[in-house]
Design an enzyme around this catalytic site. Structure first.
Site, PDB file in Angstrom:
ATOM      1  N   GLU A 290      -4.818   1.379   1.350  1.00  0.00           N
ATOM      2  CA  GLU A 290      -3.680   1.956   0.633  1.00  0.00           C
ATOM      3  C   GLU A 290      -3.965   3.385   0.178  1.00  0.00           C
ATOM      4  O   GLU A 290      -3.098   4.258   0.249  1.00  0.00           O
ATOM      5  CB  GLU A 290      -3.321   1.084  -0.573  1.00  0.00           C
ATOM      6  CG  GLU A 290      -2.788  -0.297  -0.221  1.00  0.00           C
ATOM      7  CD  GLU A 290      -1.392  -0.255   0.389  1.00  0.00           C
ATOM      8  OE1 GLU A 290      -0.794   0.825   0.464  1.00  0.00           O
ATOM      9  OE2 GLU A 290      -0.905  -1.334   0.800  1.00  0.00           O
ATOM     10  N   ARG A 294      -1.874   6.670   1.721  1.00  0.00           N
ATOM     11  CA  ARG A 294      -1.014   7.334   0.741  1.00  0.00           C
ATOM     12  C   ARG A 294      -1.624   8.641   0.231  1.00  0.00           C
ATOM     13  O   ARG A 294      -0.967   9.683   0.232  1.00  0.00           O
ATOM     14  CB  ARG A 294      -0.737   6.397  -0.445  1.00  0.00           C
ATOM     15  CG  ARG A 294      -0.060   5.100  -0.057  1.00  0.00           C
ATOM     16  CD  ARG A 294       0.439   4.346  -1.276  1.00  0.00           C
ATOM     17  NE  ARG A 294       0.732   2.950  -0.969  1.00  0.00           N
ATOM     18  CZ  ARG A 294       1.595   2.199  -1.646  1.00  0.00           C
ATOM     19  NH1 ARG A 294       2.233   2.720  -2.678  1.00  0.00           N
ATOM     20  NH2 ARG A 294       1.804   0.933  -1.312  1.00  0.00           N
ATOM     21  N   ASP A 423       0.216  -5.953  10.997  1.00  0.00           N
ATOM     22  CA  ASP A 423       1.254  -5.107  11.579  1.00  0.00           C
ATOM     23  C   ASP A 423       0.756  -3.767  12.101  1.00  0.00           C
ATOM     24  O   ASP A 423       0.921  -3.423  13.271  1.00  0.00           O
ATOM     25  CB  ASP A 423       2.392  -4.909  10.573  1.00  0.00           C
ATOM     26  CG  ASP A 423       1.896  -4.470   9.197  1.00  0.00           C
ATOM     27  OD1 ASP A 423       0.668  -4.473   8.963  1.00  0.00           O
ATOM     28  OD2 ASP A 423       2.736  -4.135   8.340  1.00  0.00           O
ATOM     29  N   GLU A 559      10.868   0.282   6.630  1.00  0.00           N
ATOM     30  CA  GLU A 559      10.674  -0.019   8.055  1.00  0.00           C
ATOM     31  C   GLU A 559      11.966   0.048   8.872  1.00  0.00           C
ATOM     32  O   GLU A 559      11.958   0.531  10.018  1.00  0.00           O
ATOM     33  CB  GLU A 559      10.010  -1.392   8.212  1.00  0.00           C
ATOM     34  CG  GLU A 559       8.528  -1.414   7.889  1.00  0.00           C
ATOM     35  CD  GLU A 559       8.253  -1.370   6.386  1.00  0.00           C
ATOM     36  OE1 GLU A 559       7.132  -1.013   5.993  1.00  0.00           O
ATOM     37  OE2 GLU A 559       9.170  -1.694   5.602  1.00  0.00           O
ATOM     38  N   THR A 648       1.170   5.483   8.968  1.00  0.00           N
ATOM     39  CA  THR A 648       1.962   4.322   8.582  1.00  0.00           C
ATOM     40  C   THR A 648       2.596   4.479   7.207  1.00  0.00           C
ATOM     41  O   THR A 648       3.322   3.586   6.773  1.00  0.00           O
ATOM     42  CB  THR A 648       1.100   3.043   8.647  1.00  0.00           C
ATOM     43  OG1 THR A 648       1.958   1.892   8.643  1.00  0.00           O
ATOM     44  CG2 THR A 648       0.146   2.984   7.472  1.00  0.00           C
TER      45      THR A 648
END
Length: 662
Positions: A290, A294, A423, A559, A648
């Site tokens: 994360e 980010r 994913d 998404e 992502t």
């Protein structure tokens, strides 16, 4: 005897000052003159008079001292800027055209004046074709040189700590050469920033739908700025904030969004916070995945779009602090690392890491190595990719969800999904191949094999509308469960087809895009739940999409609109823009908080009481609104998909130029 006569009253006491005037006399050095010295005159003053004089003198001295400091700082700033302007940047082969600045007010964009060309230096950011913030009324070089001074100063304020620590599970984390937090002097040569980039073409004004996105962003940002400034996430309903890492996640995640939307004022204010307040030398655990997508991704993207060296310095510092996570027996990184102490460890509840997490940090670490010249970031990340490539336990390219950091083997075998915990593994196979200039065939082969595995094992059609969806497989048993997270897949398939992969990938992308739209459309609020189950058998009065009570929440996820952006950009079919517009309207209707910000909701099936959850995730600004803005753009050169690859978390990074033939 007579009483004594009363005494006469005493004469009144009179104070007087005797002044002797000696006219016509001059100083002759005699003792009589020296006796009338300043000290004697001082002693003749009353205490009140002396105190008043002392106070006045002290006040004047203090004012003079403060004035001196102010003037000295101004001269030092001028000298520093002059010295910086004499330096040049080492050249990095540019991949993209130079970034453009967009005015904070779109109506002023067309009159923007061109700026002087950008000077480059080694490993600097590639030139980018982007409408970037500009300000006609001031010389842009002054702002940039001021930022250079701040960046240079910031780079040396955060000192590292190096020590042996023991994780909670007893694993010894010994800092290795190159993984500690080194001095910038030893790590790499100084990288002074370039001049402000030149605007090559007049910036087009945003259209009506893009202006609606800008309005939504400003509303969300106003709430964050007022109630959660510098904190991780806004709690818009209670007008407060929540902390995850304590690193200003929302602010960093939104930096490149503000740049793309042309919000110069907001960007500059956030940039100042990064310069003055963002410090990584703190005793806090961060999740490797994360924080990479980010924070590291956000800083790298902000650097590429703005050319501001501050963001690269912060990114390099943060990347160094993440490196201890890779110090495991298998080189599969731990899920968490303390960026202050360097102690890394797996989650509290298991010794495993998530496959998606350890395989979805490569874009960022590879790019950090390319920019800094330090190979350790890329080598650590690519070692994970090679290791996962060689493992057994896959099913036609599909991977399990967990991997053990000690043995390096898959765990919880036989469970395959494209939802949470798996994913972005598939997403990063394709995007690494694109990022590297389509040179790494192993990545492409793994991706193509995985897509065929999806077709063979996970693809089904629902009833009654025959919607194509991606389910899950657990020990040979199929489940018609699909996370909203899986809606990244249509965009990824379309991107692959754009870069030369089989045309049937685009056909599958279109079919899955219809399904993701229906996941929103069939809800009473027009917003998708977190998880849906599809109806596999014809039944009266049954919709294709079924939702369980525990899965009815919406977290403002990106998404669906992410894939809508790819599908519109690559097909030109305006229905995808219309679908995105419907979703934006639903966000405004059911998640917008009047005092500022947007809130995730607990029930997408109850338009009268959607039950706000009082949390605005950082990705709403970093991803959702960014993709909506790009979806509504008709300019294919605005972050061209031939020039950038999005991580992502929707942070654009440059595609590397192919190696030159000798």
């Amino acid at each position: 005897m007579y009483p004594p006569l009363p005494l006469p009253p005493p004469a009144p006491h009179r104070d007087f000052i005797s002044v002797t005037l000696s006219l016509g006399q001059s100083y002759d050095g005699s003792k009589s003159w020296r006796r009338r010295s300043c000290w004697r005159k001082w002693k003749q003053l009353s205490r009140l008079q002396r105190n008043v004089i002392l106070f006045s003198l002290t006040f004047l001295m203090l004012c003079g001292f403060l004035s001196y400091i102010s003037v000295a700082d101004q001269w030092r700033a001028v000298d520093g800027r002059s010295a910086e302007e004499q330096k040049t940047r080492p050249a990095d082969p540019p991949v993209l055209p130079a970034p453009q600045k967009a005015d904070a007010h779109p109506e002023n964009m067309q009159g923007a004046l061109p700026q002087k060309p950008q000077r480059h230096f080694r490993r600097g950011p590639p030139n980018l074709l982007l409408r970037t913030p500009s300000k006609d009324s001031e010389d842009p070089r002054q702002g940039d040189t001021k930022r250079r001074d701040e960046a240079v100063g910031d780079a040396h304020q955060e000192e590292s700590t190096q020590r042996t620590v023991v994780s909670w599970r007893g694993a010894v984390i010994e800092p290795q050469p190159g993984t500690e937090l080194p001095s910038r002097k030893a790590e790499a040569p100084a990288r002074p920033s370039s001049q402000a980039p030149r605007i090559q073409n007049p910036a087009a004004s945003p259209n009506e739908r893009q202006r609606a996105v800008i309005d939504a962003f400003r509303h969300a940002w106003a709430g964050y700025r007022k109630f959660a400034w510098g904190h991780d996430e806004l709690k818009p309903v209670s007008r407060s904030f929540s902390e995850w890492f304590g690193l200003g996640l929302t602010l960093i995640d939104a930096l490149d969004t503000m740049w793309i939307l042309g919000l110069k004022k907001e960007f500059e204010e956030a940039r100042k916070w990064v310069s003055k307040k963002l410090r990584f030398q703190k005793d806090v655990d961060v999740n490797l995945f994360e924080s990479t997508i980010r924070i590291l991704g956000g800083l790298l993207s902000a650097y590429h779009l703005s050319g501001d060296e501050l963001f690269l310095r912060k990114a390099e510092d943060f990347g160094n602090r993440l490196m201890p996570a890779f110090q495991t027996p298998s080189k599969i990184p731990y899920s968490d690392v303390n960026i202050g102490t360097g102690a890394a460890h797996p989650p509290r509840w298991t010794s495993d890491s998530t496959v998606a997490e350890v395989t979805s940090i490569q874009l960022e670490f590879r790019e950090l190595s390319r920019l800094t010249g330090s190979k350790k970031f890329q080598e650590a990340a690519e070692e994970v990719t090679r290791h996962v490539h060689s493992l057994s336990g896959k099913k036609d390219g599909l991977v399990p969800m967990f991997i053990n950091t000690h043995s390096g083997l898959f765990t919880h075998m036989g469970v395959f999904t494209l939802g949470a915990r798996a994913d972005s593994y598939y997403e990063y196979l394709l995007k690494q191949w694109i990022q590297g200039g389509k040179q790494e065939t192993q990545l492409l082969e793994d991706y193509l094999e995985a897509i065929e595995g999806i077709r063979r094992h996970l693809l089904r059609r629902s009833e009654p509308r025959k919607l194509t969806f991606v389910g899950e497989l657990a020990h040979g048993r199929f489940s018609a469960k699909m996370d909203h997270l899986v809606c990244f897949l249509p965009g990824t398939l379309a991107l692959g087809a754009h870069h030369g992969l089989p045309a049937d990938h685009m056909e599958l992308a279109r079919a899955l895009m219809d399904t993701c739209y229906q996941m929103n459309r069939q809800m009473e609020t027009g917003l998708s739940p977190e998880i849906v189950h599809f109806n596999l058998y014809p039944q009266n009065d049954h919709k294709d999409v079924q939702v369980k009570p525990a899965d009815r929440h919406n977290l403002l996820r990106p998404e669906t609109v992410e894939s809508l952006f790819y599908l519109y950009r690559l097909t030109g079919d305006r229905k995808y823009q219309d679908w995105g517009w419907e979703i934006l309207q639903s966000f405004n209707t059911y998640t917008r908080v009047p005092s500022g910000g947007y809130s995730s909701i607990s029930n997408v099936q109850d338009p009268l009481n959607p039950q706000p959850r009082d949390k605005m995730e950082s990705f709403f600004l970093g991803e959702t609104l960014k993709y909506l803005y790009l979806l509504f753009s008709d300019d294919p050169d605005l972050l061209s998909l031939d020039t950038y690859v999005f991580n992502t978390e929707a942070h654009p990074l440059p595609i590397w130029a192919p190696p030159r033939e000798v």
